[in-house]
Design a protein around this motif. Structure first.
Motif, short mmCIF file in Angstrom:
data_model
loop_
_atom_site.label_atom_id
_atom_site.label_comp_id
_atom_site.label_asym_id
_atom_site.label_seq_id
_atom_site.Cartn_x
_atom_site.Cartn_y
_atom_site.Cartn_z
N ILE A 87 -3.37 -4.55 -20.88
CA ILE A 87 -3.57 -3.33 -21.68
C ILE A 87 -2.24 -2.85 -22.26
O ILE A 87 -2.17 -2.41 -23.40
CB ILE A 87 -4.26 -2.23 -20.84
N GLY A 88 -1.17 -2.95 -21.50
CA GLY A 88 0.14 -2.56 -22.00
C GLY A 88 0.55 -3.39 -23.21
O GLY A 88 1.04 -2.86 -24.21
N ARG A 89 0.33 -4.71 -23.12
CA ARG A 89 0.68 -5.58 -24.25
C ARG A 89 -0.21 -5.30 -25.47
O ARG A 89 0.27 -5.25 -26.60
CB ARG A 89 0.56 -7.05 -23.84
N LEU A 90 -1.52 -5.11 -25.23
CA LEU A 90 -2.43 -4.85 -26.34
C LEU A 90 -2.16 -3.49 -26.99
O LEU A 90 -2.27 -3.34 -28.21
CB LEU A 90 -3.89 -4.93 -25.87
N ARG A 91 -1.77 -2.54 -26.17
CA ARG A 91 -1.45 -1.21 -26.70
C ARG A 91 -0.24 -1.30 -27.64
O ARG A 91 -0.23 -0.73 -28.73
CB ARG A 91 -1.15 -0.28 -25.53
N GLU A 144 -0.14 -1.03 -32.18
CA GLU A 144 0.77 -0.21 -33.00
C GLU A 144 1.67 -1.08 -33.88
O GLU A 144 1.98 -0.71 -35.01
CB GLU A 144 1.57 0.73 -32.11
N GLU A 145 2.07 -2.25 -33.37
CA GLU A 145 2.89 -3.16 -34.18
C GLU A 145 2.10 -3.74 -35.35
O GLU A 145 2.67 -4.16 -36.34
CB GLU A 145 3.41 -4.31 -33.31
N ASN A 146 0.78 -3.77 -35.23
CA ASN A 146 -0.07 -4.31 -36.29
C ASN A 146 -0.64 -3.21 -37.17
O ASN A 146 -1.69 -3.37 -37.79
CB ASN A 146 -1.19 -5.17 -35.69
N PHE A 153 -6.54 1.28 -26.78
CA PHE A 153 -6.02 0.79 -25.49
C PHE A 153 -5.37 1.90 -24.68
O PHE A 153 -5.11 1.73 -23.49
CB PHE A 153 -5.04 -0.36 -25.73
N GLY A 154 -5.11 3.02 -25.33
CA GLY A 154 -4.53 4.17 -24.64
C GLY A 154 -5.56 5.25 -24.37
O GLY A 154 -5.21 6.35 -23.94
N ALA A 155 -6.83 4.93 -24.61
CA ALA A 155 -7.90 5.92 -24.43
C ALA A 155 -8.00 6.36 -22.96
O ALA A 155 -7.71 5.58 -22.05
CB ALA A 155 -9.24 5.35 -24.88
N ARG A 156 -8.40 7.57 -22.77
CA ARG A 156 -8.54 8.13 -21.42
C ARG A 156 -9.50 7.30 -20.58
O ARG A 156 -9.25 7.04 -19.40
CB ARG A 156 -9.03 9.58 -21.52
N ALA A 157 -10.59 6.83 -21.19
CA ALA A 157 -11.57 6.02 -20.46
C ALA A 157 -10.95 4.73 -19.93
O ALA A 157 -11.26 4.29 -18.82
CB ALA A 157 -12.76 5.69 -21.37
N VAL A 158 -10.03 4.14 -20.70
CA VAL A 158 -9.37 2.90 -20.28
C VAL A 158 -8.43 3.20 -19.10
O VAL A 158 -8.40 2.47 -18.11
CB VAL A 158 -8.60 2.25 -21.45
N ARG A 159 -7.69 4.30 -19.19
CA ARG A 159 -6.79 4.68 -18.08
C ARG A 159 -7.58 4.94 -16.81
O ARG A 159 -7.19 4.51 -15.71
CB ARG A 159 -5.97 5.90 -18.47
N LEU A 160 -8.70 5.64 -16.94
CA LEU A 160 -9.53 5.93 -15.77
C LEU A 160 -10.12 4.65 -15.18
O LEU A 160 -10.19 4.49 -13.96
CB LEU A 160 -10.65 6.91 -16.13
#
Length: 190
Positions: A122-126, A130-132, A141-148
């Protein structure tokens, strides 16, 4: 609702599985290549492979999904999909080995993606999003649902495997002692 012929769904699933398996297997092969053989770092190569794998997942999604329409829910769907390629035994609460990091015998518990692998992915995809050209505030990838979800996976695997994932404490440099200049004796002091 349009129905998709069964053979198309199987073909699509097979293509996605092959692509994902190839991308995931490339992780192990990338560790055997020498760092001097490529100009970009291992991290950059892995980030590019992960980004391509996620892009392939979106193409094979039914219906196909544009990145701009992708949400945290789609990212969770992708992470759950990846579980089928996992290699980490995660014991169920009814298993005799629940809570044991090194069980003495095999058990029928499922293999899953390890929390650390998912967290790094997830860190790499996040970063790749942004790079793309993606906007940070729209990063799925930084959504709250993903973190939870990641927190839930970490806690579940921690309990099931008997391994605690404690947050590493930063080592702070020791405080520098300030040099107090020696003052000359006051006039008249002996």
């Amino acid at each position: 609702m349009d129905s998709i012929p069964h053979h198309e769904m199987e073909s699509s699933a097979t293509n996605l599985q092959t692509t994902t398996t190839t991308a995931l297997l490339s992780v192990s092969s990338s560790s055997s290549t020498s760092p001097s053989s490529s100009t970009s770092s291992r991290y950059e190569n892995q980030k590019r492979r992960d980004w391509n794998t996620f892009g392939q997942y979106l193409k094979n999604h039914r219906p196909p999904l544009a990145l701009s329409r992708c949400s945290g829910a789609h990212v969770l769907e992708f992470l759950r999909y990846l579980d089928q390629f996992g290699k980490t035994k995660v014991h169920t609460p009814i298993c005799h080995f629940y809570g044991h990091p090194n069980p003495p015998a095999p058990c029928p518990c499922p293999l899953r993606q390890a929390w650390g692998s998912l967290d790094a992915l997830i860190g790499r995809l996040r970063a790749a999003f942004e790079e793309n050209g993606g906007k940070p505030e729209a990063n799925p990838f930084g959504a709250r649902a993903v973190r939870l979800y990641l927190r839930e996976v970490r806690d579940l695997q921690s309990k099931a495997r008997g391994i605690s994932y404690e947050k590493k404490k930063r080592k702070r440099p020791p405080p520098q002692q300030q040099q107090i200049p020696l003052l000359p004796p006051a006039p008249g002091a002996s």
